[in-house]
Design a protein around this motif. Structure first.
Motif, PDB file in Angstrom:
ATOM      1  N   THR A   1       0.690  -1.066   0.327  1.00 53.70           N
ATOM      2  CA  THR A   1       0.160   0.316  -0.100  1.00 53.70           C
ATOM      3  C   THR A   1       0.645   0.958  -0.219  1.00 53.70           C
ATOM      4  O   THR A   1       0.410   2.188  -0.567  1.00 53.70           O
ATOM      5  CB  THR A   1      -0.953   0.228   1.265  1.00 53.70           C
ATOM      6  OG1 THR A   1      -0.397  -0.198   2.198  1.00 53.70           O
ATOM      7  CG2 THR A   1      -1.918  -1.250   1.467  1.00 53.70           C
ATOM      8  N   GLY A   2       1.628   1.511   0.747  1.00 51.30           N
ATOM      9  CA  GLY A   2       3.092   2.552   0.225  1.00 51.30           C
ATOM     10  C   GLY A   2       2.621   3.453   1.936  1.00 51.30           C
ATOM     11  O   GLY A   2       2.903   4.840   2.073  1.00 51.30           O
ATOM     12  N   THR A   3       1.755   2.920   2.661  1.00 51.85           N
ATOM     13  CA  THR A   3       1.464   3.529   3.599  1.00 51.85           C
ATOM     14  C   THR A   3       2.180   3.317   5.051  1.00 51.85           C
ATOM     15  O   THR A   3       2.230   2.150   4.905  1.00 51.85           O
ATOM     16  CB  THR A   3      -0.390   3.544   3.977  1.00 51.85           C
ATOM     17  OG1 THR A   3      -1.090   3.596   2.640  1.00 51.85           O
ATOM     18  CG2 THR A   3      -1.234   4.899   4.943  1.00 51.85           C
ATOM     19  N   ASP A   4       2.641   4.320   5.531  1.00 55.19           N
ATOM     20  CA  ASP A   4       3.564   5.002   6.554  1.00 55.19           C
ATOM     21  C   ASP A   4       4.298   3.991   6.407  1.00 55.19           C
ATOM     22  O   ASP A   4       4.943   2.517   7.678  1.00 55.19           O
ATOM     23  CB  ASP A   4       2.576   4.088   8.533  1.00 55.19           C
ATOM     24  CG  ASP A   4       1.333   5.023   8.184  1.00 55.19           C
ATOM     25  OD1 ASP A   4       1.901   6.112   8.200  1.00 55.19           O
ATOM     26  OD2 ASP A   4      -0.282   4.687   8.564  1.00 55.19           O
ATOM     27  N   VAL A   5       5.388   3.777   5.415  1.00 56.80           N
ATOM     28  CA  VAL A   5       6.109   3.131   5.609  1.00 56.80           C
ATOM     29  C   VAL A   5       7.620   2.664   6.180  1.00 56.80           C
ATOM     30  O   VAL A   5       7.960   4.382   6.041  1.00 56.80           O
ATOM     31  CB  VAL A   5       6.664   3.116   3.958  1.00 56.80           C
ATOM     32  CG1 VAL A   5       8.264   1.435   3.715  1.00 56.80           C
ATOM     33  CG2 VAL A   5       5.810   2.183   3.003  1.00 56.80           C
ATOM     34  N   PRO A   6       7.916   2.134   7.487  1.00 62.39           N
ATOM     35  CA  PRO A   6       9.483   2.490   8.273  1.00 62.39           C
ATOM     36  C   PRO A   6      10.654   3.032   6.807  1.00 62.39           C
ATOM     37  O   PRO A   6      10.677   2.291   5.950  1.00 62.39           O
ATOM     38  CB  PRO A   6       9.511   0.997   9.038  1.00 62.39           C
ATOM     39  CG  PRO A   6       9.394   0.178   8.232  1.00 62.39           C
ATOM     40  CD  PRO A   6       7.544   0.851   7.165  1.00 62.39           C
ATOM     41  N   ASP A   7      11.816   3.586   7.211  1.00 62.13           N
ATOM     42  CA  ASP A   7      12.780   3.672   6.577  1.00 62.13           C
ATOM     43  C   ASP A   7      13.584   2.322   6.823  1.00 62.13           C
ATOM     44  O   ASP A   7      14.423   2.181   5.693  1.00 62.13           O
ATOM     45  CB  ASP A   7      13.713   4.744   7.617  1.00 62.13           C
ATOM     46  CG  ASP A   7      12.300   5.923   7.390  1.00 62.13           C
ATOM     47  OD1 ASP A   7      12.618   6.774   6.521  1.00 62.13           O
ATOM     48  OD2 ASP A   7      12.035   6.187   8.768  1.00 62.13           O
ATOM     49  N   GLY A   8      13.421   1.497   7.309  1.00 61.40           N
ATOM     50  CA  GLY A   8      14.662   0.509   7.944  1.00 61.40           C
ATOM     51  C   GLY A   8      13.627  -0.682   8.720  1.00 61.40           C
ATOM     52  O   GLY A   8      12.760  -0.882   8.908  1.00 61.40           O
ATOM     53  N   VAL A   9      14.122  -1.914   8.112  1.00 64.95           N
ATOM     54  CA  VAL A   9      13.329  -3.052   9.123  1.00 64.95           C
ATOM     55  C   VAL A   9      14.188  -4.075   8.864  1.00 64.95           C
ATOM     56  O   VAL A   9      14.871  -4.376   8.172  1.00 64.95           O
ATOM     57  CB  VAL A   9      12.294  -3.485   7.691  1.00 64.95           C
ATOM     58  CG1 VAL A   9      12.705  -3.933   6.641  1.00 64.95           C
ATOM     59  CG2 VAL A   9      11.333  -4.252   8.512  1.00 64.95           C
ATOM     60  N   PHE A  10      14.499  -5.271   9.706  1.00 67.69           N
ATOM     61  CA  PHE A  10      14.989  -6.304  10.506  1.00 67.69           C
ATOM     62  C   PHE A  10      14.188  -7.196   9.961  1.00 67.69           C
ATOM     63  O   PHE A  10      13.269  -7.501   9.878  1.00 67.69           O
ATOM     64  CB  PHE A  10      15.207  -6.573  11.805  1.00 67.69           C
ATOM     65  CG  PHE A  10      16.267  -7.600  12.111  1.00 67.69           C
ATOM     66  CD1 PHE A  10      17.645  -7.244  11.401  1.00 67.69           C
ATOM     67  CD2 PHE A  10      15.505  -8.629  13.177  1.00 67.69           C
ATOM     68  CE1 PHE A  10      18.011  -8.808  12.226  1.00 67.69           C
ATOM     69  CE2 PHE A  10      16.275  -9.249  13.334  1.00 67.69           C
ATOM     70  CZ  PHE A  10      17.840  -9.901  13.346  1.00 67.69           C
ATOM     71  N   LEU A  11      14.566  -8.232   8.630  1.00 67.82           N
ATOM     72  CA  LEU A  11      14.181  -8.716   7.706  1.00 67.82           C
ATOM     73  C   LEU A  11      15.618 -10.062   7.365  1.00 67.82           C
ATOM     74  O   LEU A  11      16.131 -10.060   7.788  1.00 67.82           O
ATOM     75  CB  LEU A  11      13.850  -8.368   6.385  1.00 67.82           C
ATOM     76  CG  LEU A  11      13.541  -8.384   5.337  1.00 67.82           C
ATOM     77  CD1 LEU A  11      11.736  -9.166   6.199  1.00 67.82           C
ATOM     78  CD2 LEU A  11      13.126  -8.623   4.388  1.00 67.82           C
TER      79      LEU A  11
ATOM     80  N   ASN B   1      12.770   8.947   4.988  1.00 63.91           N
ATOM     81  CA  ASN B   1      14.534   9.090   5.713  1.00 63.91           C
ATOM     82  C   ASN B   1      15.719   7.724   4.783  1.00 63.91           C
ATOM     83  O   ASN B   1      16.262   7.427   5.652  1.00 63.91           O
ATOM     84  CB  ASN B   1      14.650   9.732   6.290  1.00 63.91           C
ATOM     85  CG  ASN B   1      14.211  11.133   6.520  1.00 63.91           C
ATOM     86  OD1 ASN B   1      14.306  12.117   6.082  1.00 63.91           O
ATOM     87  ND2 ASN B   1      12.875  11.748   7.247  1.00 63.91           N
ATOM     88  N   SER B   2      15.503   7.288   3.537  1.00 67.72           N
ATOM     89  CA  SER B   2      15.785   5.804   3.077  1.00 67.72           C
ATOM     90  C   SER B   2      17.516   6.352   3.315  1.00 67.72           C
ATOM     91  O   SER B   2      18.482   4.992   3.772  1.00 67.72           O
ATOM     92  CB  SER B   2      15.901   5.252   2.048  1.00 67.72           C
ATOM     93  OG  SER B   2      14.324   5.122   1.589  1.00 67.72           O
ATOM     94  N   GLU B   3      18.070   7.050   3.390  1.00 69.42           N
ATOM     95  CA  GLU B   3      19.862   7.574   3.320  1.00 69.42           C
ATOM     96  C   GLU B   3      19.839   7.562   4.760  1.00 69.42           C
ATOM     97  O   GLU B   3      21.002   6.466   5.444  1.00 69.42           O
ATOM     98  CB  GLU B   3      20.015   8.914   2.546  1.00 69.42           C
ATOM     99  CG  GLU B   3      20.108   8.988   0.883  1.00 69.42           C
ATOM    100  CD  GLU B   3      20.278  10.050   0.587  1.00 69.42           C
ATOM    101  OE1 GLU B   3      20.452  11.511   1.556  1.00 69.42           O
ATOM    102  OE2 GLU B   3      20.656  10.275  -0.270  1.00 69.42           O
ATOM    103  N   LEU B   4      19.408   8.244   5.515  1.00 70.61           N
ATOM    104  CA  LEU B   4      19.868   7.987   7.088  1.00 70.61           C
ATOM    105  C   LEU B   4      18.908   6.975   7.996  1.00 70.61           C
ATOM    106  O   LEU B   4      20.338   5.975   8.328  1.00 70.61           O
ATOM    107  CB  LEU B   4      18.688   9.033   7.792  1.00 70.61           C
ATOM    108  CG  LEU B   4      19.050  10.531   7.640  1.00 70.61           C
ATOM    109  CD1 LEU B   4      18.151  12.099   8.451  1.00 70.61           C
ATOM    110  CD2 LEU B   4      20.384  10.653   8.150  1.00 70.61           C
ATOM    111  N   ALA B   5      18.543   6.013   7.156  1.00 75.22           N
ATOM    112  CA  ALA B   5      18.412   3.998   7.299  1.00 75.22           C
ATOM    113  C   ALA B   5      19.530   3.743   6.938  1.00 75.22           C
ATOM    114  O   ALA B   5      20.184   3.054   7.870  1.00 75.22           O
ATOM    115  CB  ALA B   5      17.132   3.166   7.258  1.00 75.22           C
ATOM    116  N   ALA B   6      19.671   3.621   6.250  1.00 75.11           N
ATOM    117  CA  ALA B   6      20.915   3.598   5.800  1.00 75.11           C
ATOM    118  C   ALA B   6      23.061   3.750   6.337  1.00 75.11           C
ATOM    119  O   ALA B   6      23.756   3.134   6.925  1.00 75.11           O
ATOM    120  CB  ALA B   6      21.470   3.662   4.054  1.00 75.11           C
ATOM    121  N   LEU B   7      22.394   4.967   6.975  1.00 76.39           N
ATOM    122  CA  LEU B   7      23.312   5.608   8.025  1.00 76.39           C
ATOM    123  C   LEU B   7      23.480   4.810   8.922  1.00 76.39           C
ATOM    124  O   LEU B   7      24.639   4.180   9.750  1.00 76.39           O
ATOM    125  CB  LEU B   7      23.313   6.906   7.723  1.00 76.39           C
ATOM    126  CG  LEU B   7      24.765   8.016   9.134  1.00 76.39           C
ATOM    127  CD1 LEU B   7      25.602   7.831   8.273  1.00 76.39           C
ATOM    128  CD2 LEU B   7      24.258   9.055   9.433  1.00 76.39           C
TER     129      LEU B   7
END
Length: 455
Positions: A103-113, A333-339
């Motif tokens: 759905t692309g709704t409230d997607v987290p910036d990072g996830v443990f998978l 904020n994908s870049e900050l999650a990568a950081l």
């Protein structure tokens, strides 16, 4: 498909987890069956360019001990990046992530998978090849392989889960058996036969009764032989001499009465481990949770060593599961999650906070080792010797074994779905309904027809 089990830091709570262990693992379930990923390089993520980045990120993790470990490590991250706020949320990822990504709704910036889910979700994730480029030469190759799809890398590798042979040293010594002399699976069978002769009630080797975990353990054995369910192109290669050798071994253990068939750390399993009937446990490093928290009567009797090899001189370990950090494309904020993830895994302050002593694990996180090789230096342990293993230096054993894990290939998106066929048929073999050859032939047909051809 690693599995740091749901567990707490206290012994009292842990003793009630035997039944929950298997449930937590089987929650992996089937993948969401995405369409094939786009070509690698189409959507690459990079680390932030600014020296003092600022912003806010939302990170999803499973509840449990690792959530607490990562949560505590946020303070170390903020010492270096004080202007990045980390909102750390405990989430039922298996239940919530699929719909969130779609759905692309409230997607987290990072996830443990789980590693085995990376391929099935890769359409929704950033290709992290640029993020990992400075470190990729020093990451365990197997971890990069399983996170790769069409040349892109879709997870920041977290842990290595080397297979080890855990054994009840006290019980075996009392029977006159030197477990440390075992170097091949044929020698393990001989040792099991000798122990059963000394202890007639024994069924010395663990045989997994859960279809999911049985298939996961099968892949550990296959990893030792340099193979897996699919090749680098995603072509099924189950019906092979390597898999027949493994299944024949498991069939032999069952037919000769050398195996305790039980679900991992279920009530039957724990009882047979405690009474000395089950004394060999070939499993990932994370079995050490059992003698630390569940095996109160034999605590201190257990030890770990590298797995036996399938042939003399062969690899003494294989990968059994694993997890990584994925970054959804729709996060704000994908870049900050990568950081954040790069700090945890590749910065000495970060990986020391994760695997070193903490309030959650005062002696350090000893249920896995880092997949970043400089962090997994055998001469610089991040966790201390384990009292429940007779103060054994598990770090040295695990890092030595981890270095022997052969390279791998990407995990196919249909891996978890294959449990309905391969995992189930393995149990039918142990029930005496199928031969090893029939398991391979029937499972290959079912997986090809019901999973691969339908993609």
């Amino acid at each position: 498909m690693h599995k740091h089990l749901p567990r707490t830091a206290t012994r009292a709570a842990a003793l009630g987890l035997a039944a929950a262990v298997a449930l937590g693992l089987t929650a992996c379930g089937p993948d969401i069956g995405t369409a094939p990923s786009t070509d690698a390089g189409a959507d690459l993520l990079q680390l932030p360019a600014e020296e003092s980045p600022s912003g806010e990120i939302t990170i999803w993790d499973r509840s449990g001990d690792l959530f607490e470990v990562f949560d505590e490590a946020i303070a170390d991250f903020n010492e270096k990046y004080p202007d990045v706020t980390v909102n750390h949320e405990a989430v039922d990822i298996d239940a919530k992530l699929q719909n969130t990504l779609i759905t692309g709704t409230d997607v987290p910036d990072g996830v443990f998978l789980d590693d085995a889910k990376i391929a099935g979700l890769s359409d929704y994730l950033w290709d992290l090849s640029d993020v990992l480029a400075p470190y990729s030469g020093e990451i365990a190759p197997q971890k990069l392989d399983v996170n790769s799809v069409n040349g892109g890398i879709y997870g920041v590798p977290f842990d290595s889960n080397p297979g080890l042979l855990y054994y009840n040293a006290a019980a075996l010594e009392a029977a006159g058996i030197d477990a440390t002399a075992i170097t091949t699976y044929d020698e393990l069978l001989d040792a099991a036969r000798a122990y059963k002769e000394a202890v007639p009630s024994a069924a010395p080797i663990h045989l997994e009764q859960s279809p999911f975990l049985g298939q996961l353990q099968l892949e550990m054995y296959a990893s030792q032989l340099g193979t897996s369910l699919a090749d680098a192109d995603g072509t099924l290669r189950l019906d092979s001499p390597e898999y027949e050798q493994i299944l024949t071994y498991l069939d032999t253990v069952q037919k000769e009465g050398l195996g305790t068939r039980a679900e991992y750390l279920g009530p039957t399993d724990i009882a047979e481990l405690e009474n000395g009937n089950e004394v060999f446990y070939p499993w990932a490093i994370w079995f050490d949770f059992a003698p630390q928290q569940l095996l109160t009567e034999t605590q201190g009797d257990w030890r770990a060593m590298p797995l036996p090899a399938w042939e003399s001189g062969g690899a003494r370990s294989g990968a059994m599961g694993g997890s990584s950090f994925a970054i959804p494309k729709d996060g704000e904020n994908s870049e900050l999650a990568a950081l954040f993830y790069s700090f945890l895994m590749f910065d000495e302050a970060g990986y020391s906070a994760v695997w070193g002593p903490s309030s959650v694990y005062p002696s350090g996180l000893n249920t896995s080792i880092p997949s970043y090789l400089p962090a997994a230096d055998p001469s610089t342990p991040l966790f201390e010797p384990v009292p429940a293993l007779g103060d054994q230096d598990l770090w040295a054993v695990a890092t030595e074994a981890g270095a022997e894990i052969p390279a791998s290939v990407p995990t196919p998106s249909w891996w978890a779905g294959a449990v309905d066929y391969l995992g189930t048929n393995m149990q039918r073999m142990l029930d005496g309904e199928l031969t090893p050859a029939e398991v391979l032939e029937q499972s290959s047909t079912e997986i090809q027809t019901n999973l691969i051809d339908r993609q």
